[in-house]
Design a protein around this motif. Sequence first.
Motif, short mmCIF file in Angstrom:
data_model
loop_
_atom_site.label_atom_id
_atom_site.label_comp_id
_atom_site.label_asym_id
_atom_site.label_seq_id
_atom_site.Cartn_x
_atom_site.Cartn_y
_atom_site.Cartn_z
N SER A 1 41.69 37.34 49.17
CA SER A 1 42.68 38.16 49.87
C SER A 1 43.41 39.02 48.86
O SER A 1 43.37 38.77 47.66
CB SER A 1 43.67 37.28 50.64
OG SER A 1 44.41 36.48 49.74
N ALA A 2 44.08 40.03 49.37
CA ALA A 2 44.91 40.90 48.54
C ALA A 2 46.25 41.07 49.25
O ALA A 2 46.33 41.08 50.48
CB ALA A 2 44.24 42.24 48.32
N ARG B 1 53.17 45.77 43.50
CA ARG B 1 51.85 45.73 42.85
C ARG B 1 50.86 45.01 43.75
O ARG B 1 51.21 44.08 44.46
CB ARG B 1 51.92 44.99 41.52
CG ARG B 1 52.78 45.68 40.49
CD ARG B 1 52.85 44.84 39.23
NE ARG B 1 51.50 44.59 38.75
CZ ARG B 1 51.10 44.86 37.52
NH1 ARG B 1 51.92 45.38 36.66
NH2 ARG B 1 49.87 44.59 37.15
N ILE B 2 49.61 45.43 43.68
CA ILE B 2 48.56 44.78 44.45
C ILE B 2 48.12 43.53 43.69
O ILE B 2 47.81 43.60 42.50
CB ILE B 2 47.37 45.72 44.68
CG1 ILE B 2 47.83 46.93 45.50
CG2 ILE B 2 46.23 44.99 45.39
CD1 ILE B 2 46.79 48.01 45.65
N VAL B 3 48.13 42.40 44.37
CA VAL B 3 47.75 41.11 43.80
C VAL B 3 46.53 40.59 44.55
O VAL B 3 46.47 40.66 45.77
CB VAL B 3 48.91 40.10 43.92
CG1 VAL B 3 48.52 38.74 43.39
CG2 VAL B 3 50.15 40.62 43.22
N CYS C 1 45.06 33.42 41.08
CA CYS C 1 45.91 34.57 41.39
C CYS C 1 45.73 35.59 40.28
O CYS C 1 45.88 35.27 39.10
CB CYS C 1 47.37 34.14 41.50
SG CYS C 1 48.45 35.50 41.95
N LEU C 2 45.39 36.81 40.66
CA LEU C 2 45.11 37.87 39.70
C LEU C 2 46.12 38.99 39.90
O LEU C 2 46.14 39.65 40.94
CB LEU C 2 43.68 38.38 39.90
CG LEU C 2 42.61 37.28 39.90
CD1 LEU C 2 41.35 37.75 40.55
CD2 LEU C 2 42.37 36.83 38.48
N ASP C 3 46.94 39.21 38.89
CA ASP C 3 47.99 40.23 38.96
C ASP C 3 47.66 41.34 37.96
O ASP C 3 48.30 41.48 36.93
CB ASP C 3 49.34 39.59 38.66
CG ASP C 3 50.49 40.56 38.84
OD1 ASP C 3 50.28 41.64 39.40
OD2 ASP C 3 51.60 40.22 38.40
N ASP C 4 46.60 42.07 38.24
CA ASP C 4 46.18 43.17 37.38
C ASP C 4 46.67 44.48 37.99
O ASP C 4 47.25 44.49 39.06
CB ASP C 4 44.66 43.19 37.21
CG ASP C 4 44.17 42.03 36.35
OD1 ASP C 4 44.98 41.45 35.59
OD2 ASP C 4 42.97 41.70 36.43
N ASN C 5 46.38 45.56 37.34
CA ASN C 5 46.81 46.86 37.82
C ASN C 5 45.71 47.46 38.71
O ASN C 5 45.01 48.38 38.31
CB ASN C 5 47.12 47.79 36.63
CG ASN C 5 47.88 49.01 37.06
OD1 ASN C 5 48.53 49.03 38.10
ND2 ASN C 5 47.80 50.05 36.25
N PHE C 6 45.57 46.91 39.92
CA PHE C 6 44.52 47.34 40.83
C PHE C 6 44.87 48.69 41.45
O PHE C 6 46.02 48.97 41.75
CB PHE C 6 44.30 46.31 41.93
CG PHE C 6 43.85 44.98 41.41
CD1 PHE C 6 42.61 44.83 40.82
CD2 PHE C 6 44.68 43.87 41.51
CE1 PHE C 6 42.18 43.60 40.35
CE2 PHE C 6 44.26 42.64 41.04
CZ PHE C 6 43.02 42.50 40.45
N ILE C 7 43.84 49.49 41.68
CA ILE C 7 44.02 50.80 42.30
C ILE C 7 44.28 50.66 43.80
O ILE C 7 45.15 51.32 44.36
CB ILE C 7 42.79 51.70 42.06
CG1 ILE C 7 42.66 51.99 40.57
CG2 ILE C 7 42.88 52.98 42.86
CD1 ILE C 7 41.38 52.67 40.19
N GLU D 1 39.44 47.24 45.39
CA GLU D 1 39.23 46.87 44.00
C GLU D 1 39.73 45.44 43.74
O GLU D 1 39.06 44.66 43.07
CB GLU D 1 39.94 47.84 43.06
CG GLU D 1 39.70 47.52 41.60
CD GLU D 1 40.50 48.39 40.65
OE1 GLU D 1 39.94 48.75 39.60
OE2 GLU D 1 41.68 48.68 40.95
N ALA D 2 40.87 45.11 44.30
CA ALA D 2 41.43 43.76 44.13
C ALA D 2 40.50 42.71 44.72
O ALA D 2 40.24 41.67 44.10
CB ALA D 2 42.81 43.69 44.78
N LEU D 3 39.99 42.96 45.92
CA LEU D 3 39.09 42.00 46.57
C LEU D 3 37.77 41.85 45.81
O LEU D 3 37.26 40.74 45.66
CB LEU D 3 38.82 42.41 48.01
CG LEU D 3 40.00 42.27 48.97
CD1 LEU D 3 39.67 42.91 50.31
CD2 LEU D 3 40.40 40.82 49.13
#
Length: 75
Positions: A13-14, A20-22, A44-50, A54-56
């Motif tokens: 999930s996102a 920020r998108i997580v 849990c991934l807290d990157d700089n997703f566009i 991209e997050a999924l």
Amino acid sequence: MQFMFQSCLISTSASIDDGRIVANARIFVPASDGSFEDDVHDICLDDNFIDENEALSYARERAMGWVEEHCVSEI
């Protein structure tokens, strides 16, 4: 999104946290009786997703990598 990889059930999930998108992945490893209730791993991934896609995609890749590293395939 839920899918099976090897013998594990993966749910990704996102969401938005502090603007920020997580991305999140929950991995359910089956028990010997086939249930998925006892062995659950969260990522849990807290990157700089566009965007959410991209997050999924990234959560899916990371979850599959975790399964390959930690679970024995019965195939």
